[in-house]
Design a protein around this motif. Structure first.
Motif, PDB file in Angstrom:
ATOM      1  N   ALA A  63       0.816  -1.009   0.137  1.00 42.22           N
ATOM      2  CA  ALA A  63       0.003   0.016   0.046  1.00 42.22           C
ATOM      3  C   ALA A  63       1.134   1.262  -0.094  1.00 42.22           C
ATOM      4  CB  ALA A  63      -0.897   0.113   1.309  1.00 42.22           C
ATOM      5  N   ASP A  64       2.025   1.298   0.994  1.00 47.41           N
ATOM      6  CA  ASP A  64       2.761   2.307   0.869  1.00 47.41           C
ATOM      7  C   ASP A  64       3.703   2.573  -0.655  1.00 47.41           C
ATOM      8  OD1 ASP A  64       2.373   3.065   3.440  1.00 47.41           O
ATOM      9  OD2 ASP A  64       4.012   1.602   4.255  1.00 47.41           O
ATOM     10  N   PHE A  65       4.024   1.518  -1.207  1.00 43.04           N
ATOM     11  CA  PHE A  65       4.571   1.687  -2.388  1.00 43.04           C
ATOM     12  C   PHE A  65       3.617   2.218  -3.576  1.00 43.04           C
ATOM     13  CE2 PHE A  65       5.044  -0.142  -6.695  1.00 43.04           C
ATOM     14  CZ  PHE A  65       6.253   0.516  -6.988  1.00 43.04           C
ATOM     15  N   LYS A  66       2.354   1.730  -3.584  1.00 44.40           N
ATOM     16  CA  LYS A  66       1.325   2.079  -4.438  1.00 44.40           C
ATOM     17  C   LYS A  66       0.855   3.550  -4.282  1.00 44.40           C
ATOM     18  CE  LYS A  66      -0.374  -2.473  -5.610  1.00 44.40           C
ATOM     19  NZ  LYS A  66      -1.520  -3.273  -5.899  1.00 44.40           N
ATOM     20  N   ALA A  67       0.715   3.810  -2.962  1.00 45.27           N
ATOM     21  CA  ALA A  67       0.471   5.256  -2.867  1.00 45.27           C
ATOM     22  C   ALA A  67       1.516   6.020  -3.435  1.00 45.27           C
ATOM     23  CB  ALA A  67       0.368   5.611  -1.361  1.00 45.27           C
ATOM     24  N   TRP A  68       2.764   5.898  -3.184  1.00 45.39           N
ATOM     25  CA  TRP A  68       3.918   6.636  -3.713  1.00 45.39           C
ATOM     26  C   TRP A  68       3.703   6.680  -5.132  1.00 45.39           C
ATOM     27  CZ3 TRP A  68       7.988   4.960  -6.416  1.00 45.39           C
ATOM     28  CH2 TRP A  68       9.217   6.011  -6.940  1.00 45.39           C
ATOM     29  N   GLU A  69       3.774   5.251  -5.958  1.00 44.51           N
ATOM     30  CA  GLU A  69       3.583   5.144  -7.561  1.00 44.51           C
ATOM     31  C   GLU A  69       2.646   5.970  -7.987  1.00 44.51           C
ATOM     32  OE1 GLU A  69       4.232   1.380 -10.214  1.00 44.51           O
ATOM     33  OE2 GLU A  69       2.834   1.234  -8.635  1.00 44.51           O
ATOM     34  N   GLU A  70       1.559   6.025  -7.342  1.00 41.71           N
ATOM     35  CA  GLU A  70       0.596   6.840  -8.058  1.00 41.71           C
ATOM     36  C   GLU A  70       0.273   8.150  -7.820  1.00 41.71           C
ATOM     37  OE1 GLU A  70      -2.841   4.480  -6.392  1.00 41.71           O
ATOM     38  OE2 GLU A  70      -2.182   2.750  -7.352  1.00 41.71           O
ATOM     39  N   GLY A  71       1.131   8.789  -6.943  1.00 44.03           N
ATOM     40  CA  GLY A  71       1.239  10.048  -6.699  1.00 44.03           C
ATOM     41  C   GLY A  71       2.092  10.903  -7.523  1.00 44.03           C
ATOM     42  N   ALA A  72       2.020  12.078  -7.416  1.00 45.66           N
ATOM     43  CA  ALA A  72       2.506  13.104  -8.531  1.00 45.66           C
ATOM     44  C   ALA A  72       3.865  13.079  -8.554  1.00 45.66           C
ATOM     45  CB  ALA A  72       2.136  14.594  -8.157  1.00 45.66           C
ATOM     46  N   GLU A  73       4.899  12.919  -7.366  1.00 46.23           N
ATOM     47  CA  GLU A  73       6.138  12.909  -7.461  1.00 46.23           C
ATOM     48  C   GLU A  73       6.891  11.788  -7.812  1.00 46.23           C
ATOM     49  OE1 GLU A  73       6.333  13.218  -3.116  1.00 46.23           O
ATOM     50  OE2 GLU A  73       5.082  15.281  -3.302  1.00 46.23           O
ATOM     51  N   HIS A  74       6.147  10.742  -8.111  1.00 46.53           N
ATOM     52  CA  HIS A  74       6.878   9.451  -8.542  1.00 46.53           C
ATOM     53  C   HIS A  74       7.654   9.704 -10.028  1.00 46.53           C
ATOM     54  CE1 HIS A  74       6.499   5.395 -11.137  1.00 46.53           C
ATOM     55  NE2 HIS A  74       7.287   5.217 -10.137  1.00 46.53           N
ATOM     56  N   ARG A  75       7.074  10.047 -11.053  1.00 44.25           N
ATOM     57  CA  ARG A  75       7.461  10.291 -12.452  1.00 44.25           C
ATOM     58  C   ARG A  75       8.718  11.209 -12.425  1.00 44.25           C
ATOM     59  NH1 ARG A  75       6.527   6.941 -15.877  1.00 44.25           N
ATOM     60  NH2 ARG A  75       4.446   5.998 -16.390  1.00 44.25           N
ATOM     61  N   SER A  76       8.584  12.286 -11.774  1.00 45.83           N
ATOM     62  CA  SER A  76       9.605  13.278 -11.546  1.00 45.83           C
ATOM     63  C   SER A  76      10.678  13.028 -10.742  1.00 45.83           C
ATOM     64  CB  SER A  76       9.038  14.837 -11.195  1.00 45.83           C
ATOM     65  OG  SER A  76       8.423  14.673  -9.987  1.00 45.83           O
ATOM     66  N   ALA A  77      10.570  12.341  -9.442  1.00 41.63           N
ATOM     67  CA  ALA A  77      11.466  11.836  -8.948  1.00 41.63           C
ATOM     68  C   ALA A  77      12.539  10.710  -9.498  1.00 41.63           C
ATOM     69  CB  ALA A  77      11.073  11.399  -7.568  1.00 41.63           C
ATOM     70  N   THR A  78      11.931   9.861 -10.146  1.00 41.08           N
ATOM     71  CA  THR A  78      12.880   8.628 -10.799  1.00 41.08           C
ATOM     72  C   THR A  78      13.271   9.089 -12.320  1.00 41.08           C
ATOM     73  OG1 THR A  78      10.598   7.653 -11.560  1.00 41.08           O
ATOM     74  CG2 THR A  78      11.551   6.861  -9.418  1.00 41.08           C
ATOM     75  N   SER A  79      12.993  10.089 -12.791  1.00 41.59           N
ATOM     76  CA  SER A  79      13.222  10.449 -14.239  1.00 41.59           C
ATOM     77  C   SER A  79      14.763  10.280 -14.641  1.00 41.59           C
ATOM     78  CB  SER A  79      12.684  11.707 -14.543  1.00 41.59           C
ATOM     79  OG  SER A  79      13.143  12.674 -13.973  1.00 41.59           O
ATOM     80  N   PRO A  80      15.664  10.749 -13.661  1.00 42.61           N
ATOM     81  CA  PRO A  80      16.915  10.718 -13.984  1.00 42.61           C
ATOM     82  C   PRO A  80      17.439   9.298 -14.388  1.00 42.61           C
ATOM     83  CG  PRO A  80      16.968  12.079 -11.860  1.00 42.61           C
ATOM     84  CD  PRO A  80      15.477  11.337 -12.518  1.00 42.61           C
ATOM     85  N   LEU A  81      16.666   8.339 -13.716  1.00 44.70           N
ATOM     86  CA  LEU A  81      17.159   6.555 -14.224  1.00 44.70           C
ATOM     87  C   LEU A  81      16.445   6.252 -15.408  1.00 44.70           C
ATOM     88  CD1 LEU A  81      17.789   4.858 -10.840  1.00 44.70           C
ATOM     89  CD2 LEU A  81      19.285   5.379 -12.638  1.00 44.70           C
ATOM     90  N   ARG A  82      15.361   6.763 -15.841  1.00 49.63           N
ATOM     91  CA  ARG A  82      14.658   6.433 -16.927  1.00 49.63           C
ATOM     92  C   ARG A  82      15.321   6.083 -18.307  1.00 49.63           C
ATOM     93  NH1 ARG A  82      10.410   9.598 -16.159  1.00 49.63           N
ATOM     94  NH2 ARG A  82       9.897   8.311 -14.467  1.00 49.63           N
ATOM     95  N   PRO A  83      16.308   6.958 -18.739  1.00 49.82           N
ATOM     96  CA  PRO A  83      17.094   6.499 -19.812  1.00 49.82           C
ATOM     97  C   PRO A  83      17.841   5.245 -19.821  1.00 49.82           C
ATOM     98  CG  PRO A  83      17.386   8.844 -19.257  1.00 49.82           C
ATOM     99  CD  PRO A  83      16.676   8.126 -18.122  1.00 49.82           C
ATOM    100  N   PHE A  84      17.956   4.583 -18.490  1.00 49.18           N
ATOM    101  CA  PHE A  84      19.070   3.694 -18.220  1.00 49.18           C
ATOM    102  C   PHE A  84      18.212   2.268 -18.372  1.00 49.18           C
ATOM    103  CE2 PHE A  84      21.029   7.287 -16.471  1.00 49.18           C
ATOM    104  CZ  PHE A  84      22.171   7.556 -17.455  1.00 49.18           C
TER     105      PHE A  84
END
Length: 103
Positions: A63-84
């Protein structure tokens, strides 16, 4: 430990070397330091393939993970690793697991 969630994101080293992955990991880890439910995360290098990396994160609950994953900050916070992200094999570049037993 039972009920905790573990998330693995598979990465591959760019031609420029592993420094970019390591820098992105440290940047993201600093951003996520006070994230509710996040217990810890680790940057792992494959012992079988030096170009293979993974980030393993441990969460108090799914539930904690899903709440974070569905939150607004998930995509921007993890974007630096996305190209890899390792998408070359055609397989999913991540795994989400719930701990059902631990010793």
């Amino acid at each position: 430990m039972k009920g905790r969630a573990r998330v693995i994101v598979y990465l591959t080293v760019p031609e420029t070397g592993p420094g970019a992955i390591e820098a992105a990991y440290h940047d993201i880890s600093a951003r996520l330091a006070d994230t509710p439910g996040l217990v810890r995360n680790e940057l792992l290098r494959s012992a079988l393939n030096p170009a293979g990396f993974a980030v393993l994160s441990e969460w108090e609950s799914m539930a904690d993970f899903k709440a974070w994953e569905e939150g607004a900050e998930h995509r921007s916070a993890t974007s630096p690793l996305r190209p890899f992200q390792d998408r070359a094999s055609g397989a999913r570049h991540y795994g989400i697991y719930e701990v059902v037993a631990a010793y």
